[in-house]
Design a protein around this motif. Structure first.
Motif, mmCIF file in Angstrom:
data_model
loop_
_atom_site.group_PDB
_atom_site.id
_atom_site.type_symbol
_atom_site.label_atom_id
_atom_site.label_comp_id
_atom_site.label_asym_id
_atom_site.label_seq_id
_atom_site.Cartn_x
_atom_site.Cartn_y
_atom_site.Cartn_z
ATOM 1 N N ALA A 167 0.487 -1.736 -0.012
ATOM 2 C CA ALA A 167 -0.306 -0.018 -0.208
ATOM 3 C C ALA A 167 1.081 1.235 -0.151
ATOM 4 O O ALA A 167 0.690 2.466 -0.699
ATOM 5 C CB ALA A 167 -1.110 0.092 1.469
ATOM 6 N N ILE A 168 1.873 1.562 0.630
ATOM 7 C CA ILE A 168 2.736 2.838 0.431
ATOM 8 C C ILE A 168 3.726 2.489 -0.778
ATOM 9 O O ILE A 168 3.972 3.792 -1.508
ATOM 10 C CB ILE A 168 3.604 1.675 2.342
ATOM 11 C CG1 ILE A 168 3.360 2.373 3.606
ATOM 12 C CG2 ILE A 168 4.976 3.414 2.079
ATOM 13 C CD1 ILE A 168 4.231 2.242 4.072
ATOM 14 N N ILE A 169 4.008 0.915 -0.951
ATOM 15 C CA ILE A 169 4.638 1.812 -2.724
ATOM 16 C C ILE A 169 4.141 1.749 -3.328
ATOM 17 O O ILE A 169 4.204 2.672 -4.292
ATOM 18 C CB ILE A 169 4.832 0.286 -2.609
ATOM 19 C CG1 ILE A 169 6.352 -0.474 -1.733
ATOM 20 C CG2 ILE A 169 5.839 -0.066 -3.956
ATOM 21 C CD1 ILE A 169 6.835 -1.819 -1.911
ATOM 22 N N ILE A 170 2.927 2.045 -3.540
ATOM 23 C CA ILE A 170 1.976 1.845 -4.113
ATOM 24 C C ILE A 170 1.360 3.403 -4.350
ATOM 25 O O ILE A 170 1.321 4.135 -5.118
ATOM 26 C CB ILE A 170 0.625 1.288 -3.962
ATOM 27 C CG1 ILE A 170 0.433 0.236 -4.560
ATOM 28 C CG2 ILE A 170 -0.699 2.374 -4.733
ATOM 29 C CD1 ILE A 170 -0.890 -1.262 -4.305
ATOM 30 N N ALA A 171 1.182 4.002 -2.590
ATOM 31 C CA ALA A 171 1.051 5.517 -2.527
ATOM 32 C C ALA A 171 2.070 6.597 -3.822
ATOM 33 O O ALA A 171 1.684 7.148 -4.528
ATOM 34 C CB ALA A 171 0.890 5.857 -1.148
ATOM 35 N N CYS A 172 3.187 5.724 -2.862
ATOM 36 C CA CYS A 172 4.623 6.655 -3.015
ATOM 37 C C CYS A 172 5.076 6.788 -4.722
ATOM 38 O O CYS A 172 5.156 7.650 -5.428
ATOM 39 C CB CYS A 172 5.673 6.469 -2.209
ATOM 40 S SG CYS A 172 5.696 6.550 -1.066
ATOM 41 N N THR A 173 4.409 5.349 -5.389
ATOM 42 C CA THR A 173 4.858 5.406 -6.738
ATOM 43 C C THR A 173 3.716 6.232 -7.425
ATOM 44 O O THR A 173 4.411 6.841 -8.979
ATOM 45 C CB THR A 173 4.573 3.871 -7.298
ATOM 46 O OG1 THR A 173 5.905 2.924 -7.017
ATOM 47 C CG2 THR A 173 4.452 3.715 -8.547
ATOM 48 N N TRP A 174 2.456 6.384 -7.200
ATOM 49 C CA TRP A 174 1.420 6.525 -7.762
ATOM 50 C C TRP A 174 2.099 8.370 -7.876
ATOM 51 O O TRP A 174 1.784 9.590 -8.575
ATOM 52 C CB TRP A 174 -0.089 7.041 -7.346
ATOM 53 C CG TRP A 174 -1.236 8.502 -7.572
ATOM 54 C CD1 TRP A 174 -1.684 8.406 -7.359
ATOM 55 C CD2 TRP A 174 -1.400 8.173 -9.177
ATOM 56 N NE1 TRP A 174 -2.392 9.838 -7.348
ATOM 57 C CE2 TRP A 174 -2.223 9.510 -8.940
ATOM 58 C CE3 TRP A 174 -1.144 7.854 -10.727
ATOM 59 C CZ2 TRP A 174 -2.564 10.136 -10.178
ATOM 60 C CZ3 TRP A 174 -1.755 8.320 -10.907
ATOM 61 C CH2 TRP A 174 -2.542 9.363 -11.221
ATOM 62 N N GLN A 175 2.082 8.916 -6.309
ATOM 63 C CA GLN A 175 2.412 10.502 -6.427
ATOM 64 C C GLN A 175 3.812 10.587 -7.455
ATOM 65 O O GLN A 175 3.864 11.388 -7.534
ATOM 66 C CB GLN A 175 3.873 10.618 -4.851
ATOM 67 C CG GLN A 175 2.278 11.005 -4.051
ATOM 68 C CD GLN A 175 0.972 12.071 -4.196
ATOM 69 O OE1 GLN A 175 1.954 12.526 -4.860
ATOM 70 N NE2 GLN A 175 -0.097 12.048 -4.178
ATOM 71 N N GLY A 176 5.009 9.483 -7.566
ATOM 72 C CA GLY A 176 6.180 9.234 -7.811
ATOM 73 C C GLY A 176 5.448 9.883 -9.624
ATOM 74 O O GLY A 176 5.564 10.400 -10.418
ATOM 75 N N PHE A 177 4.587 8.862 -10.367
ATOM 76 C CA PHE A 177 4.033 9.056 -11.178
ATOM 77 C C PHE A 177 3.786 10.200 -12.371
ATOM 78 O O PHE A 177 3.598 10.826 -12.667
ATOM 79 C CB PHE A 177 3.357 8.127 -11.443
ATOM 80 C CG PHE A 177 2.627 7.572 -12.822
ATOM 81 C CD1 PHE A 177 3.525 6.791 -14.440
ATOM 82 C CD2 PHE A 177 1.151 7.984 -13.633
ATOM 83 C CE1 PHE A 177 2.870 7.425 -15.462
ATOM 84 C CE2 PHE A 177 0.951 7.776 -14.902
ATOM 85 C CZ PHE A 177 1.522 7.697 -15.718
ATOM 86 N N TYR A 178 2.538 10.431 -11.193
ATOM 87 C CA TYR A 178 1.435 11.655 -11.853
ATOM 88 C C TYR A 178 3.081 13.259 -10.980
ATOM 89 O O TYR A 178 2.719 14.336 -12.078
ATOM 90 C CB TYR A 178 0.930 11.860 -10.511
ATOM 91 C CG TYR A 178 -0.678 13.382 -10.314
ATOM 92 C CD1 TYR A 178 -0.578 13.318 -11.081
ATOM 93 C CD2 TYR A 178 -0.035 14.305 -9.454
ATOM 94 C CE1 TYR A 178 -1.812 14.674 -11.979
ATOM 95 C CE2 TYR A 178 -0.922 15.254 -9.443
ATOM 96 C CZ TYR A 178 -1.680 15.346 -10.311
ATOM 97 O OH TYR A 178 -2.324 17.029 -10.420
ATOM 98 N N GLY A 179 3.480 13.237 -10.398
ATOM 99 C CA GLY A 179 4.831 14.360 -10.180
ATOM 100 C C GLY A 179 4.964 14.699 -12.127
ATOM 101 O O GLY A 179 5.791 15.701 -11.946
ATOM 102 N N ALA A 180 6.040 13.626 -12.018
ATOM 103 C CA ALA A 180 6.413 12.952 -13.384
ATOM 104 C C ALA A 180 6.082 13.844 -14.737
ATOM 105 O O ALA A 180 6.916 14.458 -15.650
ATOM 106 C CB ALA A 180 7.519 11.583 -13.314
ATOM 107 N N ILE A 181 4.992 12.780 -14.348
ATOM 108 C CA ILE A 181 4.020 13.068 -15.659
ATOM 109 C C ILE A 181 3.422 15.076 -15.730
ATOM 110 O O ILE A 181 4.217 15.287 -16.285
ATOM 111 C CB ILE A 181 2.687 12.273 -16.107
ATOM 112 C CG1 ILE A 181 3.349 10.890 -16.305
ATOM 113 C CG2 ILE A 181 1.311 13.596 -16.996
ATOM 114 C CD1 ILE A 181 3.225 10.686 -17.171
ATOM 115 N N MET A 182 3.062 15.424 -14.420
ATOM 116 C CA MET A 182 3.150 16.636 -14.349
ATOM 117 C C MET A 182 4.561 17.908 -15.201
ATOM 118 O O MET A 182 4.589 18.933 -15.493
ATOM 119 C CB MET A 182 2.063 17.463 -13.172
ATOM 120 C CG MET A 182 0.914 16.376 -12.607
ATOM 121 S SD MET A 182 0.048 17.104 -14.276
ATOM 122 C CE MET A 182 0.359 19.125 -14.193
ATOM 123 N N ALA A 183 5.332 17.317 -14.291
ATOM 124 C CA ALA A 183 6.667 18.177 -14.280
ATOM 125 C C ALA A 183 6.887 18.184 -15.892
ATOM 126 O O ALA A 183 7.863 19.250 -16.663
ATOM 127 C CB ALA A 183 7.773 17.841 -13.578
#
Length: 483
Positions: A167-183
């Protein structure tokens, strides 16, 4: 994966409905963990209110459904952490209680002066100079404690531990993916929450350093999980067929997906352009890696390959493509002369000297900083750019040292787990918590990451996992908590 042997439980099993309810609480906890970073890092009143209500309800149901004997057995191994944090919570409540003005004056004369200056004239005054902010801070702290205690009570077997880490990995991966895509998108505004967007990644967080700090904890958990699944070295050299079988097995078992998740988080960390975020992670990874090579009983070549791949491949290949040179440039250009937060901290030190014993109360920095703010500071600050300073200002030096002891003892738990535990999962968990705690201790020296509710809640989970790594899951006792 090796799982420690356990004997049959002697505890009486409660009715099935209790087990079903507790299982529901466990899944609600996982949902809360995934949710916390999404609404701006839970750093808005409505968002942290959701966190508080849900965490309080989960803990209340869990405590109500567990028989006292089972509760005592489950919490026994973790009592230093639970009691230590409970005492700090008690102190936060004491800061809110009206006390005789002469008693408050004896503890902190400047507290009385500040409140009298604010036209608060009474024979009874609280230590907290801003009661409203102190109440908000105390409720948040209670919520963090509820999340931590729920983890300690509900993670009673390896399956639950595994799902919690995922669950922690999913939450952090989603944040990483979303953050990278937006940037990388070039969009003027973010897809969610309508925030201003640029080439710097910050996920759904308001502040990029909070985002970077969140990723550090996610990377730590992901790497720890990967360490737990590393293959042992074989005496005989594996054949091509065996190597191919292992490779295919790793794809099927999810190792490839985990490795991709780690790469996404590293890319996002680099794209955050957070100087200390990147520095803290790679320094913490180096220290933890050295400790792992020294302490782990069954070391494998795979561990060395994993660490080298993160430090070299992810950093210099993925990082070079996605902008680590810009992070390097920001670090090189950082000087005492052009770093404004250093000036802020110089003024903040004056507040430590003014309120050394009992502090100003939770959230008090917001109120008292104008007392020492120099004419050269035009910004309005609600947080110090150093969590050590902010805790010392708001809770006093003794309470801050108390918190420091709790964190350092938890760090030791993670380190010892790497050496003492036989389960690969618990060794990997020790690796994860050691990396996360060292990374946090480094990063908060220049930022206020623990003021972000999602980060603070996750760090409380990390502390709980450190104790579980060294002291938990020894047997299947308290099966009433198991699904």
């Amino acid at each position: 994966m090796t799982i420690e042997n356990s004997g049959k439980s002697k505890a009486a099993v409660t009715p099935l409905d209790n087990s079903s309810i507790l299982q529901g609480c466990y899944y609600a906890l996982l949902a809360l963990i995934i949710w916390l970073p999404i609404p701006l890092g839970s750093n808005r009143p409505w968002a942290w209110s959701i966190m508080e209500v849900v965490s309080f309800v989960i803990l209340a149901i869990v405590v109500a459904r567990i028989p006292s004997k089972a509760f005592t057995e489950q919490i026994r191994a973790y009592w230093p952490l639970a009691l230590g944090m409970l005492l700090f919570l008690l102190y936060q409540f004491i800061q809110l209680v009206p006390l005789p003005v002469n008693f408050v004056k004896a503890l902190s004369p400047n507290t009385v002066l500040v409140q009298q200056h604010a036209n608060i004239s009474s024979d009874w005054l609280s230590i907290a100079v801003d009661s409203n902010q102190a109440i908000i801070a105390t409720l948040k702290a209670c919520s963090y404690f509820a999340v931590m205690l729920s983890v300690l009570l509900l993670v009673t077997d390896f399956k639950r531990l595994k799902y919690l880490l995922i669950a922690i990995i999913i939450a952090c991966t989603w944040q990483g993916f979303y953050g990278a895509i937006m940037a990388l998108s070039g969009q003027e505004h973010s897809f969610f929450w309508s925030m201003n967007n640029n080439s710097t990644a910050n996920g759904s967080f308001i502040y990029r350093n909070h985002f970077a700090n969140f990723l550090i904890m996610g990377l730590a958990v992901g790497l720890g999980y990967l360490v737990a699944t590393l293959d042992k070295d074989s005496i005989d050299k594996p054949s091509r067929r065996e190597r191919a079988t292992r490779w295919l097995t790793s794809l099927v078992s999810g190792k490839a997906a985990l490795r991709i998740a780690l790469a996404i988080m590293v890319i996002a960390l680099v794209l955050s352009r957070s100087r200390m975020g990147n520095t803290a992670f790679f320094v913490a990874l180096t220290i933890t890696g050295v400790l792992a090579f020294i302490l782990l009983r069954q070391k494998s070549k795979s561990l060395g390959i994993l660490l080298i791949s993160v430090l070299i491949i992810d950093t210099f290949i993925l990082g070079a493509y996605f902008g680590i040179d810009k992070v390097k440039t920001r670090i090189e250009q950082t000087t005492v002369a052009n770093e404004a937060r250093i000036d802020f901290n110089e003024y903040s030190w004056q507040l430590v000297e003014l309120f050394p014993r009992v502090g100003t109360g939770g959230g008090g920095y917001y109120t008292v900083f104008p007392l020492v703010q120099g004419e050269d500071v035009n910004a309005f600050l609600d947080h110090a750019h150093n969590d050590y300073l902010q805790f010392a200002i708001e809770y006093g030096i003794p309470a801050t040292l108390w918190l420091g002891i709790i964190v350092m003892v938890s760090l030791v738990q993670g380190i010892i787990a790497m050496r003492r535990r036989r389960s690969k999962m618990l060794q990997g968990l020790g690796f994860a918590t050691t990396l996360a705690i060292i990374g946090m201790l480094l990063h908060i020296s220049v930022d206020f990451n623990l003021q972000a509710p999602a980060n603070a809640a996750y760090f409380h989970i990390v502390l709980a996992l450190a104790w579980i790594a060294n002291n938990g899951l020894k047997s299947k006792k308290a099966r009433i908590l198991k699904h």
